[in-house]
Scaffold this active site. Structure first.
Site, short mmCIF file in Angstrom:
data_model
loop_
_atom_site.label_atom_id
_atom_site.label_comp_id
_atom_site.label_asym_id
_atom_site.label_seq_id
_atom_site.Cartn_x
_atom_site.Cartn_y
_atom_site.Cartn_z
N ILE A 88 -0.51 -1.84 -6.29
CA ILE A 88 -1.43 -2.58 -7.14
C ILE A 88 -1.51 -1.91 -8.50
O ILE A 88 -1.34 -0.69 -8.60
CB ILE A 88 -2.84 -2.70 -6.51
CG1 ILE A 88 -3.42 -1.31 -6.23
CG2 ILE A 88 -2.78 -3.55 -5.25
CD1 ILE A 88 -4.85 -1.34 -5.73
N GLY A 127 0.82 -1.20 0.00
CA GLY A 127 0.00 0.00 0.00
C GLY A 127 0.86 1.25 0.00
O GLY A 127 0.51 2.26 0.62
N LYS A 146 -10.72 -3.35 11.87
CA LYS A 146 -9.59 -2.95 12.71
C LYS A 146 -9.53 -3.77 14.00
O LYS A 146 -8.45 -4.23 14.41
CB LYS A 146 -9.67 -1.46 13.02
CG LYS A 146 -9.43 -0.56 11.82
CD LYS A 146 -8.11 -0.83 11.16
CE LYS A 146 -7.83 0.09 10.00
NZ LYS A 146 -6.54 -0.23 9.30
N GLY A 175 -0.58 4.87 -1.02
CA GLY A 175 -1.75 5.39 -0.32
C GLY A 175 -1.43 6.60 0.54
O GLY A 175 -0.31 7.14 0.51
N GLN A 176 -2.40 7.01 1.33
CA GLN A 176 -2.30 8.22 2.13
C GLN A 176 -1.12 8.19 3.10
O GLN A 176 -0.38 9.16 3.23
CB GLN A 176 -3.61 8.42 2.91
CG GLN A 176 -3.67 9.71 3.72
CD GLN A 176 -4.97 9.83 4.51
OE1 GLN A 176 -5.55 8.84 4.92
NE2 GLN A 176 -5.42 11.05 4.71
N ILE A 203 -2.40 -7.22 -1.85
CA ILE A 203 -2.48 -7.91 -0.56
C ILE A 203 -3.46 -9.08 -0.58
O ILE A 203 -3.39 -9.97 0.25
CB ILE A 203 -2.84 -6.92 0.57
CG1 ILE A 203 -2.46 -7.52 1.93
CG2 ILE A 203 -4.32 -6.53 0.52
CD1 ILE A 203 -2.47 -6.53 3.06
N TYR A 230 -15.31 -0.53 8.77
CA TYR A 230 -13.93 -0.12 8.99
C TYR A 230 -13.48 -0.50 10.40
O TYR A 230 -12.42 -1.11 10.59
CB TYR A 230 -13.83 1.39 8.78
CG TYR A 230 -12.46 1.99 9.02
CD1 TYR A 230 -11.44 1.83 8.10
CD2 TYR A 230 -12.21 2.76 10.16
CE1 TYR A 230 -10.20 2.40 8.29
CE2 TYR A 230 -10.97 3.33 10.38
CZ TYR A 230 -9.97 3.15 9.44
OH TYR A 230 -8.74 3.73 9.65
#
Length: 335
Positions: free
Chosen positions: A52, A25, A164, A28-29, A72, A160
């Site tokens: 990706i 990743g 987690k 990403g952010q 992933i 979400y």
């Protein structure tokens, strides 16, 4: 890190200093900034940017070090990259952000839990350490809102948050059962001038700076009086690195540590920005989805355990972050 074993199943736990790192990743952010930070510390060639197709690294991220296609959800791609580059540490940053995950719950689970399972299995076979961030979203409305403890009830009502909490439990399982060196922090909302916001509940606190510097009136999707923990990205990057370098003999907890820096509502950040941009204006245009998520999250976390067990300490508060954000965005936008 040194060899250390102390857990219920009497398996061998392998600890080593980070030498070769895979960031899943990486575009990403968090990943785009963390990859560059890791390269600045451990060397460009030692940090592989996993991505990706369709989200290829660009610019400095692509030019400074190795990159590999690592989806992933594809365990073989993870294993191939780990073996090719002799990886000892994996930063697993693949996830859908909170508001996006509510619209795509199946994909959120596939990436957040299916992908984590793939990563942990590869780590078990190849003796890698694994960092997988958790979030303030792992708590739900039944947890204490102010001074939310390290160990408390976690019953999130978002996909979400569910991923987690499940990720924390799964990472702990692989640590106690198989000796995989899993570690994690619960990130607050993250604020950065580098990566544009991408669908998180706390992203208003990034958008507001963009609007202020551009001279635009800001439409705030979160109601006044809604407090949430926030953190400036430089502190978040330090936390992700420091927890992986922490002395394992001091760690009572692992997955996952509360970390905190500042807590504010939209009015407080608005007034802080107005000190430096007096003409800035804001209106409230509530987003019911994001407001509902925000209302279920803590106002402020208690990060005592992180401070005691690995000396966590933030460097930025709201005012110092605001000054730096405005300065950097003015440069970015030529203002």
């Amino acid at each position: 890190m040194s060899n250390f074993a102390n857990h219920n199943f009497k398996t061998t736990i392998f600890y080593q200093e980070m030498k070769n790192i895979l960031v899943i990743g990486s575009t990403g952010q968090i990943g785009s900034e963390l990859t560059m930070k890791l390269r600045s510390i451990y060397g460009n060639d030692a940090v592989v940017a996993g991505y990706i197709p369709g989200a290829e690294p660009k610019g400095e991220l692509a030019e400074t070090g190795p990159k590999e296609v690592v989806d992933i959800t594809n365990a073989q791609q993870i294993a191939d990259a780990v073996k090719k580059y002799d990886i000892d540490t994996i930063y697993n940053l693949a996830a859908l952000l909170s508001a996006v995950a509510e619209t795509k719950p199946l994909l959120a689970w596939k990436i957040g839990i299916g992908g984590l399972m793939n990563t942990l299995e590869v780590a078990r076979e190849c003796q890698c350490a694994v960092f997988t961030p958790s979030s303030i979203g792992s708590f739900g409305p039944n947890a204490p809102k102010d001074g939310t403890p390290q160990d408390t009830i976690q019953q999130p009502r978002t996909m979400y948050g569910v991923t987690k909490v499940s990720g924390e439990l799964l990472s702990n399982y692989y640590y106690t059962r198989f000796g995989v060196d899993t570690r994690s922090v619960r990130f607050p909302g993250l604020i950065s001038y580098v990566t544009p916001p991408g669908g998180g509940t706390t992203d208003y606190a990034v958008d507001i700076y963009y609007s202020a510097v551009k001279g635009e009136k800001f439409s705030c999707p979160i109601n006044a009086g809604t407090f949430m923990d926030m953190m400036y990205m430089p502190d978040a990057l330090r936390a992700a690195i420091e927890i992986m370098e922490a002395d394992p003999t001091r760690l009572v907890h692992r997955n996952s540590f509360n970390i905190a820096s500042m807590s504010f509502d939209p009015e407080i950040i608005y007034n802080c920005i107005k000190k430096y941009i007096p003409g800035f204006e804001m209106e409230y245009v509530p987003d019911l989805l994001r407001q509902g998520i925000a209302d279920s999250w803590p106002n402020r976390l208690d990060d005592t355990c992180a401070r005691v067990e690995w000396d966590w300490k933030p460097e930025y508060d709201l005012d110092s972050m605001t000054q730096d954000m405005i300065e950097k965005l003015r440069i970015k936008f030529g203002k």
